[in-house]
Design a protein around this motif. Structure first.
Motif, PDB file in Angstrom:
ATOM      1  N   TYR A 125       6.257   6.820  13.190  1.00 54.39           N
ATOM      2  CA  TYR A 125       5.527   5.870  14.023  1.00 54.39           C
ATOM      3  C   TYR A 125       6.236   5.711  15.358  1.00 54.39           C
ATOM      4  CZ  TYR A 125       4.321   1.254  15.851  1.00 54.39           C
ATOM      5  OH  TYR A 125       3.959   0.207  16.658  1.00 54.39           O
ATOM      6  N   TYR A 164      -2.923   4.159  18.004  1.00 50.87           N
ATOM      7  CA  TYR A 164      -1.623   4.414  17.397  1.00 50.87           C
ATOM      8  C   TYR A 164      -1.120   5.787  17.850  1.00 50.87           C
ATOM      9  CZ  TYR A 164      -1.746   0.644  13.896  1.00 50.87           C
ATOM     10  OH  TYR A 164      -1.735  -0.569  13.267  1.00 50.87           O
ATOM     11  N   HIS A 224       1.925   1.309  19.071  1.00 55.32           N
ATOM     12  CA  HIS A 224       0.492   1.104  19.016  1.00 55.32           C
ATOM     13  C   HIS A 224       0.117  -0.047  19.935  1.00 55.32           C
ATOM     14  CE1 HIS A 224       1.538  -2.099  16.143  1.00 55.32           C
ATOM     15  NE2 HIS A 224       0.316  -2.579  16.311  1.00 55.32           N
ATOM     16  N   PRO A 253       5.775  12.245   9.401  1.00 57.17           N
ATOM     17  CA  PRO A 253       5.349  11.638  10.664  1.00 57.17           C
ATOM     18  C   PRO A 253       6.105  10.345  10.931  1.00 57.17           C
ATOM     19  CG  PRO A 253       3.444  12.398   9.437  1.00 57.17           C
ATOM     20  CD  PRO A 253       4.638  12.540   8.529  1.00 57.17           C
ATOM     21  N   TYR A 309       1.824   8.597  16.644  1.00 58.50           N
ATOM     22  CA  TYR A 309       2.839   9.076  15.722  1.00 58.50           C
ATOM     23  C   TYR A 309       3.323  10.438  16.236  1.00 58.50           C
ATOM     24  CZ  TYR A 309       1.719   5.709  12.019  1.00 58.50           C
ATOM     25  OH  TYR A 309       1.552   4.565  11.277  1.00 58.50           O
ATOM     26  N   GLY A 351      -6.185  -1.433   6.916  1.00 54.18           N
ATOM     27  CA  GLY A 351      -5.311  -1.035   5.817  1.00 54.18           C
ATOM     28  C   GLY A 351      -5.779   0.197   5.095  1.00 54.18           C
ATOM     29  N   TYR A 378       0.184   5.509   0.333  1.00 52.91           N
ATOM     30  CA  TYR A 378      -0.768   6.563   0.673  1.00 52.91           C
ATOM     31  C   TYR A 378      -0.123   7.917   0.367  1.00 52.91           C
ATOM     32  CZ  TYR A 378      -2.217   2.748   3.839  1.00 52.91           C
ATOM     33  OH  TYR A 378      -2.568   1.537   4.379  1.00 52.91           O
ATOM     34  N   ASP A 412      -2.642  -8.869   9.788  1.00 54.11           N
ATOM     35  CA  ASP A 412      -1.439  -8.354  10.432  1.00 54.11           C
ATOM     36  C   ASP A 412      -1.632  -6.885  10.746  1.00 54.11           C
ATOM     37  OD1 ASP A 412       2.127  -8.713   9.607  1.00 54.11           O
ATOM     38  OD2 ASP A 412       1.057  -8.306  11.476  1.00 54.11           O
ATOM     39  N   THR A 413      -0.901  -6.363  11.716  1.00 53.27           N
ATOM     40  CA  THR A 413      -0.998  -4.927  11.984  1.00 53.27           C
ATOM     41  C   THR A 413      -0.453  -4.165  10.792  1.00 53.27           C
ATOM     42  OG1 THR A 413       1.138  -4.978  13.110  1.00 53.27           O
ATOM     43  CG2 THR A 413      -0.828  -5.158  14.479  1.00 53.27           C
ATOM     44  N   ASP A 414      -1.018  -3.016  10.523  1.00 54.13           N
ATOM     45  CA  ASP A 414      -0.747  -2.330   9.272  1.00 54.13           C
ATOM     46  C   ASP A 414      -0.187  -0.942   9.527  1.00 54.13           C
ATOM     47  OD1 ASP A 414      -2.435  -1.291   6.293  1.00 54.13           O
ATOM     48  OD2 ASP A 414      -0.678  -2.561   6.500  1.00 54.13           O
ATOM     49  N   THR A 415       0.945  -0.890  10.211  1.00 52.12           N
ATOM     50  CA  THR A 415       1.584   0.377  10.522  1.00 52.12           C
ATOM     51  C   THR A 415       2.042   1.073   9.251  1.00 52.12           C
ATOM     52  OG1 THR A 415       2.336  -0.518  12.633  1.00 52.12           O
ATOM     53  CG2 THR A 415       3.476   1.424  11.794  1.00 52.12           C
ATOM     54  N   GLN A 416       1.796   2.371   9.193  1.00 53.95           N
ATOM     55  CA  GLN A 416       2.234   3.164   8.050  1.00 53.95           C
ATOM     56  C   GLN A 416       3.560   3.852   8.366  1.00 53.95           C
ATOM     57  OE1 GLN A 416      -0.813   5.780   6.415  1.00 53.95           O
ATOM     58  NE2 GLN A 416      -2.397   4.269   6.881  1.00 53.95           N
ATOM     59  N   TYR A 417       4.438   3.868   7.390  1.00 51.15           N
ATOM     60  CA  TYR A 417       5.739   4.519   7.513  1.00 51.15           C
ATOM     61  C   TYR A 417       5.824   5.619   6.467  1.00 51.15           C
ATOM     62  CZ  TYR A 417       6.835   0.675  10.594  1.00 51.15           C
ATOM     63  OH  TYR A 417       6.810  -0.214  11.640  1.00 51.15           O
ATOM     64  N   PHE A 418       6.254   6.783   6.921  1.00 50.00           N
ATOM     65  CA  PHE A 418       6.211   7.976   6.084  1.00 50.00           C
ATOM     66  C   PHE A 418       7.574   8.338   5.505  1.00 50.00           C
ATOM     67  CE2 PHE A 418       1.990   9.899   6.641  1.00 50.00           C
ATOM     68  CZ  PHE A 418       1.464   9.031   7.592  1.00 50.00           C
ATOM     69  N   ASN A 443      -7.440  -2.127  11.905  1.00 56.27           N
ATOM     70  CA  ASN A 443      -6.358  -2.711  11.108  1.00 56.27           C
ATOM     71  C   ASN A 443      -6.826  -3.059   9.713  1.00 56.27           C
ATOM     72  OD1 ASN A 443      -3.825  -2.763  12.058  1.00 56.27           O
ATOM     73  ND2 ASN A 443      -3.958  -4.766  13.009  1.00 56.27           N
ATOM     74  N   SER A 478       0.830  -1.211   0.000  1.00 57.39           N
ATOM     75  CA  SER A 478       0.000   0.000   0.000  1.00 57.39           C
ATOM     76  C   SER A 478       0.859   1.253   0.000  1.00 57.39           C
ATOM     77  CB  SER A 478      -0.899   0.038   1.237  1.00 57.39           C
ATOM     78  OG  SER A 478      -2.079  -0.686   1.045  1.00 57.39           O
ATOM     79  N   GLN A 483      -5.044   6.449  -1.800  1.00 57.36           N
ATOM     80  CA  GLN A 483      -4.315   5.231  -1.474  1.00 57.36           C
ATOM     81  C   GLN A 483      -4.337   4.269  -2.657  1.00 57.36           C
ATOM     82  OE1 GLN A 483      -6.192   2.717   1.414  1.00 57.36           O
ATOM     83  NE2 GLN A 483      -4.539   1.222   1.470  1.00 57.36           N
ATOM     84  N   ARG A 527      -7.363   2.250  -4.061  1.00 61.69           N
ATOM     85  CA  ARG A 527      -8.145   1.596  -3.007  1.00 61.69           C
ATOM     86  C   ARG A 527      -9.066   2.561  -2.280  1.00 61.69           C
ATOM     87  NH1 ARG A 527      -6.003  -2.135   2.082  1.00 61.69           N
ATOM     88  NH2 ARG A 527      -7.844  -3.461   2.148  1.00 61.69           N
ATOM     89  N   LEU A 544      -4.794   6.940   7.732  1.00 60.47           N
ATOM     90  CA  LEU A 544      -4.870   7.444   9.091  1.00 60.47           C
ATOM     91  C   LEU A 544      -5.573   8.791   9.106  1.00 60.47           C
ATOM     92  CD1 LEU A 544      -1.207   6.614  10.086  1.00 60.47           C
ATOM     93  CD2 LEU A 544      -3.250   5.467  10.930  1.00 60.47           C
ATOM     94  N   SER A 592      -0.059  -3.992   4.470  1.00 56.39           N
ATOM     95  CA  SER A 592      -1.443  -4.355   4.119  1.00 56.39           C
ATOM     96  C   SER A 592      -1.599  -5.856   3.904  1.00 56.39           C
ATOM     97  CB  SER A 592      -1.916  -3.591   2.883  1.00 56.39           C
ATOM     98  OG  SER A 592      -2.096  -2.232   3.180  1.00 56.39           O
TER      99      SER A 592
END
Lengths: 115, 110
Positions: free
Chosen positions: B46, B34, B49, B44, B36, B95, A33, A100-106, B93, A31, A48, A55, B98, A96
């Motif tokens: 992380y 969560y 969480h 941002p 951030y 997907g 965003y 599973d946990t879907d932490t976003q990284y920027f 969760n 994914s 996204q 999506r 945020l 995604s």
């Protein structure tokens, strides 16, 4: 370092012009965003993509479009630029994977200035 | 995502613990909390969480009340580099994107 890269870091252009912002997600993330952050609006979700397909859409203007390519990198195209489009544009990625946990990284962002 | 409420700003002395509260009284059972942070004009970052148990990592601890209606982010030994806007987000969760609110602007002072 989040593993998400964005180019260019800075972009200065004139009203009416068109620009393309590029994002490479973390390895394995499906994914991507796009978020916009202007001074008076905070972080706003634009759009996204998941594994090449759109999506979800947020507050994205019709003058803006995006795509995700087979190698999963993404581009955000901004056209007919206006002064109000000046902002920071961030890309984020996440795995995604179902269940599973879907932490976003920027990424570090692209600062767009429209003169 | 459930609405979250955070104080607009907080101060903390360097070396002391910074405790950042967040209210999420309408959080649903499948929503995680969560956190951030955003250091000035950077992307941002992380932090941590959790769902219902307290969590700890190398950056911070997250304490979630038993009823899950509020939580606290703890930076155990704040440094000047922790000065940032901290966002608490209730997020399932699924997907999807945020929903960043206004966050708490934390100022760590010498």
């Amino acid at each position: 370092d989040s593993g998400v890269t964005q180019t260019p870091k800075h972009l200065i252009t004139a009203t009416g012009q068109r620009v393309t912002l590029r994002c490479s997600p973390r390895s394995g993330d499906l994914s991507v965003y796009w978020y916009q952050q202007s001074l008076d609006q905070g972080l706003q979700f634009l759009i996204q993509y998941y594994n090449g397909e759109e999506r979800a859409k947020g507050n994205i203007l019709e003058r803006f479009s995006a795509q995700q390519f087979p190698d999963l990198h993404s581009e955000l195209n901004l056209s007919s630029l206006e002064l109000g489009d000046s902002a920071l544009y961030f890309c984020a990625s996440s795995p995604s994977l179902a269940g599973d946990t879907d932490t976003q990284y920027f990424g570090p962002g692209t600062r767009l200035t429209v003169l | 995502d459930a609405k979250t409420t955070q104080p607009t700003s907080m101060d903390c002395a360097e070396g002391r613990a910074a405790n950042l509260p967040c209210n999420h009284s309408t959080i649903s059972g499948n929503e995680y909390v969560y956190w951030y942070r955003q250091i000035h004009s950077q992307g941002p970052q992380y932090i941590i969480h959790g769902l219902k148990n307290n969590e700890t990592n190398e950056m911070a601890s997250l304490i979630i009340t038993e009823d899950r209606k509020s939580s606290t982010l703890i930076l155990p030994h704040a440094t000047l580099r922790d000065t940032a806007v901290y966002y608490c987000i209730a997020h399932s969760n699924s997907g999807y994107a945020l929903n960043f609110g206004k966050g708490t602007s934390l100022l760590v002072t010498p």
